[in-house]
Design an enzyme around this catalytic site. Sequence first.
Site, mmCIF file in Angstrom:
data_model
loop_
_atom_site.group_PDB
_atom_site.id
_atom_site.type_symbol
_atom_site.label_atom_id
_atom_site.label_comp_id
_atom_site.label_asym_id
_atom_site.label_seq_id
_atom_site.Cartn_x
_atom_site.Cartn_y
_atom_site.Cartn_z
ATOM 1 C CG HIS A 1 38.801 33.301 49.765
ATOM 2 N ND1 HIS A 1 37.998 34.062 50.494
ATOM 3 C CD2 HIS A 1 40.136 33.970 49.598
ATOM 4 C CE1 HIS A 1 38.874 35.196 50.967
ATOM 5 N NE2 HIS A 1 39.859 35.016 50.233
ATOM 6 C CG ASP B 1 39.603 38.600 51.538
ATOM 7 O OD1 ASP B 1 40.505 37.583 52.094
ATOM 8 O OD2 ASP B 1 39.364 38.645 50.392
ATOM 9 C CG HIS C 1 40.875 33.557 54.397
ATOM 10 N ND1 HIS C 1 41.441 32.788 53.631
ATOM 11 C CD2 HIS C 1 40.868 34.867 53.689
ATOM 12 C CE1 HIS C 1 42.038 33.282 52.498
ATOM 13 N NE2 HIS C 1 41.647 34.723 52.732
ATOM 14 N NE ARG D 1 42.375 41.601 47.847
ATOM 15 C CZ ARG D 1 42.233 41.090 49.229
ATOM 16 N NH1 ARG D 1 42.537 40.045 49.524
ATOM 17 N NH2 ARG D 1 41.910 42.177 50.299
HETATM 18 C C1 OGA Z 1 43.124 36.882 48.889
HETATM 19 C C2 OGA Z 1 43.316 35.538 48.786
HETATM 20 C C3 OGA Z 1 43.701 33.740 47.248
HETATM 21 C C4 OGA Z 1 44.780 33.315 46.213
HETATM 22 O O1 OGA Z 1 43.455 37.470 47.765
HETATM 23 O O2 OGA Z 1 42.453 37.403 49.734
HETATM 24 O O3 OGA Z 1 42.964 34.787 49.577
HETATM 25 O O4 OGA Z 1 44.638 32.097 45.736
HETATM 26 N N1 OGA Z 1 43.586 35.038 47.575
HETATM 27 O O5 OGA Z 1 45.477 34.225 45.755
HETATM 28 MN MN MN Z 2 41.828 36.080 51.027
#
Ligand code: OGA
Ligand code: MN
Length: 274
Positions: free
Chosen positions: A250, A107, A105, A265
């Site tokens: 990702h 974000d 995906h 984050r």
């Molecule tokens: C995000 C995500 C991936 C992870 O924070 O948007 O997809 O490995 N994280 O935590």
């Molecule tokens: Mn993500």
Amino acid sequence: MAMTITKLHDHVGAEIGGVDLSRPLDEATFAAIEEAFYQSSVLVVRRQDLPPERQIAFSQRFGPLEVHILDQYQLAGHPEILLLSNKTDADGKPLGLVEAGRYWHTDVSFTEVPSMGSFLYAVEIPPAGGDTLFASQFAAYDALPQDWKERLAGLKALHGLNKTTAPKFTDAQLASVKGVEHPLIRTHPKTGRKALYAGTFALRVLDVSEAESDEILAFLRDHWAQDDIVYRHRWQANDLVMWDNRSVLHCATLFDARFIRHMHRTTVAGEKPV
Ligand code: OGA
Ligand code: MN
């Protein structure tokens, strides 16, 4: 200490060395990092000591930050920090988002103005597993056969949520989520490069039959994360990993839930994809 930029992969990812992000960076150093970010799509900076206010200050140099709507998962006193965590409070309630997307995906592409950058800082990580995968969508676009480049040019997809991405929603709740339209090929505003822009939130190709939409999405799912365009990040505590949602997909991976994975984050606002 001179800053170094080392490629991690032919198509995606670079590691920045010789910087201390807990101190304010001068203009020239920041400009070099920013340029590397747009070119490489993913930057890794290891061994950083980043208290929340420093992560926020550094992230903000890329643009205004977004505050996540899941306010129960904000770090107390720092709404700009979203907790990704399987830690629980005294009542056993999760402190943060436990599962951040174990599917390809980009974000919040189901919103009108999806996030530009997501900056994830590892506070505590499990001894194995919980890697994050990144697939270059510049490279995915470049590798398309010419007839597919032509076929996808000008097409848009409806992005929304479905049972894979929102398993706890009922059918009625899913139906009530209004989707948004984005082009399947977008042009990166900083580099001018074309990138494929799809991922699991892309549910329906517009202005084609349902059968053709299914065919296109099946082709894209096979294409968008081929092994040769994927960088796998194996986390160490105190890593900061930043990705450009305009040019990578990702995907989170599993880890043993007996261990803690606790991340901070920050999210930089983006622009409407064109
Ligand atoms: C995000 C995500 C991936 C992870 O924070 O948007 O997809 O490995 N994280 O935590
Ligand atoms: Mn993500």
